[in-house]
Scaffold this motif. Structure first.
Motif, PDB file in Angstrom:
ATOM      1  N   GLU A  21     -11.013  19.803  -8.723  1.00 24.56           N
ATOM      2  CA  GLU A  21     -12.425  20.161  -8.590  1.00 24.56           C
ATOM      3  C   GLU A  21     -13.353  18.968  -8.388  1.00 24.56           C
ATOM      4  N   ARG A  22     -13.209  17.924  -9.190  1.00 24.78           N
ATOM      5  CA  ARG A  22     -14.155  16.804  -9.145  1.00 24.78           C
ATOM      6  C   ARG A  22     -13.941  15.885  -7.953  1.00 24.78           C
ATOM      7  N   ASN A  24     -23.879  18.195  -2.645  1.00 25.87           N
ATOM      8  CA  ASN A  24     -23.379  19.154  -3.613  1.00 25.87           C
ATOM      9  C   ASN A  24     -24.551  19.848  -4.298  1.00 25.87           C
ATOM     10  N   ASN A  51     -15.053  15.698  -2.835  1.00 27.91           N
ATOM     11  CA  ASN A  51     -16.296  15.086  -2.350  1.00 27.91           C
ATOM     12  C   ASN A  51     -16.122  14.738  -0.875  1.00 27.91           C
ATOM     13  N   CYS A  70     -17.978  11.646 -14.308  1.00 25.57           N
ATOM     14  CA  CYS A  70     -18.678  12.399 -13.274  1.00 25.57           C
ATOM     15  C   CYS A  70     -18.497  13.899 -13.540  1.00 25.57           C
ATOM     16  N   ARG A 123     -21.917  20.497 -11.815  1.00 17.16           N
ATOM     17  CA  ARG A 123     -21.994  20.076 -10.408  1.00 17.16           C
ATOM     18  C   ARG A 123     -20.958  20.849  -9.605  1.00 17.16           C
ATOM     19  N   ARG A 129     -19.024  21.229  -6.145  1.00 13.63           N
ATOM     20  CA  ARG A 129     -18.662  20.524  -4.914  1.00 13.63           C
ATOM     21  C   ARG A 129     -18.663  21.498  -3.737  1.00 13.63           C
ATOM     22  N   THR A 189     -18.675  19.849 -17.780  1.00 14.82           N
ATOM     23  CA  THR A 189     -20.083  19.627 -17.520  1.00 14.82           C
ATOM     24  C   THR A 189     -20.580  18.343 -18.183  1.00 14.82           C
ATOM     25  N   HIS A 190     -21.797  17.961 -17.827  1.00 11.56           N
ATOM     26  CA  HIS A 190     -22.445  16.792 -18.437  1.00 11.56           C
ATOM     27  C   HIS A 190     -23.484  17.281 -19.436  1.00 11.56           C
ATOM     28  N   GLY A 241     -14.266  10.656  -9.758  1.00  6.21           N
ATOM     29  CA  GLY A 241     -15.191  11.679  -9.288  1.00  6.21           C
ATOM     30  C   GLY A 241     -16.221  11.166  -8.307  1.00  6.21           C
ATOM     31  N   GLY A 278     -18.486  18.148 -13.348  1.00  2.00           N
ATOM     32  CA  GLY A 278     -18.089  19.205 -12.440  1.00  2.00           C
ATOM     33  C   GLY A 278     -18.522  20.527 -13.019  1.00  2.00           C
ATOM     34  N   GLN A 317     -26.226  21.279  -8.142  1.00  2.00           N
ATOM     35  CA  GLN A 317     -26.190  21.185  -9.599  1.00  2.00           C
ATOM     36  C   GLN A 317     -26.951  22.356 -10.197  1.00  2.00           C
TER      37      GLN A 317
END
Length: 378
Positions: free
Chosen positions: A91-92, A63, A95, A12, A28, A30, A18-19, A133, A14, A65
């Protein structure tokens, strides 16, 4: 019945990690309770313009992105300076949903102070940095909006001073005073981390150890059927307006405009925005939808092509074309692949792209016939 734990790695994204999306790194951010102050909104708008694709994308976890991030280190610095990364190691896992209209319109209790207290309490527990996450906390002011999202652990007000402990959206029968709500959710999360054995969500395990961890803080009661109110519709709600950016896409310039209208705004898990102290006429020209009958108020879509390599189609482009042909709102979600990212929990037409068209609730439909298919549901 618990479902089997997941076997793949929890990736997941953050801000710190990153992704790698098809259009570049995706970050992402939060937002506990979905709250974004004016200063933070301006900082995020600047990051979108200077470091991303020029827009802010709302998520189903309330959240934000940023896509196509060009300088990840600069993004970390900017968001840290804005107070959006107060505990990098946690951080992740920040939620946290809160009823978006709480303290503004309706509800039994104002959960806004509890959201901040829960965020600080989670970040103060080192072991909770290891949570998946996707683990989701929630504080529901009694109307049943965020509780309906089936959060992993939730305090839902049943009186102004007492709430029910929900695990995976189900009432445990435990009743917790508002003053102990934060401690109860933290203890439940700690218990989950101890027993999860690879699970990502409470629905994947036996929740009994979590309830046992909270019992010293709670009074025993009888589980009740607590209905969900669903998301607040777009339009005025007392001294606030709920507005929908089409497909959860907010251009940086629009976010700047909104920051000038209210000292803080609230992102909801239904990809809408709560704008306190704002009237509908002041939003003219922003592109935000405030009429619940408008087709864009009910249609959502994943990122699709070109941002997602898995997608079989430009689902947002196709959805835009469909919206232009619909006379009024029809709940629907467009997905680029079978993963169905971002789909809502409520009833909706399930529109999934394949290589040469879509399946609408399992029925093959050519792209050119999507509008007619949805018109038949009005």
């Amino acid at each position: 019945m618990p479902v089997p734990p997941r076997t793949r790695v929890d990736a997941c994204p953050g801000v710190m990690a990153t992704h790698d999306a098809a259009d570049g790194p995706l970050a992402r951010i939060r937002l506990p309770g979905g709250v974004l102050t004016r200063a933070q909104a301006l900082a995020v708008a600047s990051c979108a313009e200077e470091l991303g694709d020029g827009a802010i994308h709302l998520t189903s976890r309330a959240n934000l992105q940023l896509r196509a991030v060009r300088d990840e280190a600069a993004l970390v610095r900017a968001l840290s300076s804005a107070g959006l990364l107060p505990a990098p190691e946690h951080e992740r896992v920040r939620n946290i949903l809160g009823s978006p209209l709480s303290g503004l319109h309706g509800g039994l209790a104002d959960v806004r102070p509890l959201v901040g207290a829960l965020d600080r309490a989670v970040c103060a527990r080192p072991e909770l940095a290891r949570l998946p996450g996707r683990f989701l906390f929630a504080l529901d002011d009694g109307r049943g909006d965020v509780a309906g999202e089936r959060p992993d652990v939730c305090w839902r007000a049943v009186t102004p001073g007492t709430g029910a402990l929900l695990l995976d959206g189900r009432d445990t029968g435990l009743r917790v005073a508002a003053g102990r709500a934060v401690a109860a959710l933290v203890e439940a999360a700690v218990a989950f981390e101890h027993v999860r054995d690879g699970a990502w969500r409470v629905r994947e395990i036996d929740p009994a150890p979590l309830a046992a961890a909270v019992r010293p803080l709670a009074a025993r009661g009888t589980p009740a059927d607590l209905p969900s109110s669903g998301p607040p519709p777009v339009g005025p709600h007392g001294a606030a307006v709920v507005a929908a950016p089409p497909f959860g896409h907010v251009p940086a310039a629009v976010l700047r405009t909104l920051a000038g209208l209210c000292p803080a705004l609230v992102v909801t898990p239904w990809r809408t925005l709560v704008l306190p102290g704002t009237a509908v006429p002041t939003l003219a020209g922003t592109g935000l939808v405030t009429d619940p009958a408008h087709p864009a108020a009910a249609v959502s879509a994943c990122a699709g092509r070109p941002g997602c390599a898995r997608s079989h189609a430009d689902v947002r482009g196709d959805a835009h074309a469909v919206l232009g042909a619909l006379p009024r709102a029809v709940p629907a979600h467009f997905s680029g692949c079978e993963r169905r990212c971002g789909r809502p929990r409520g009833p909706h037409a399930d529109i999934v792209a394949e290589r040469d068209g879509y399946r609408v609730d399992g029925v093959w439909t050519p792209t050119a016939e999507l509008a007619e298919q949805l018109k038949g549901r009005q």
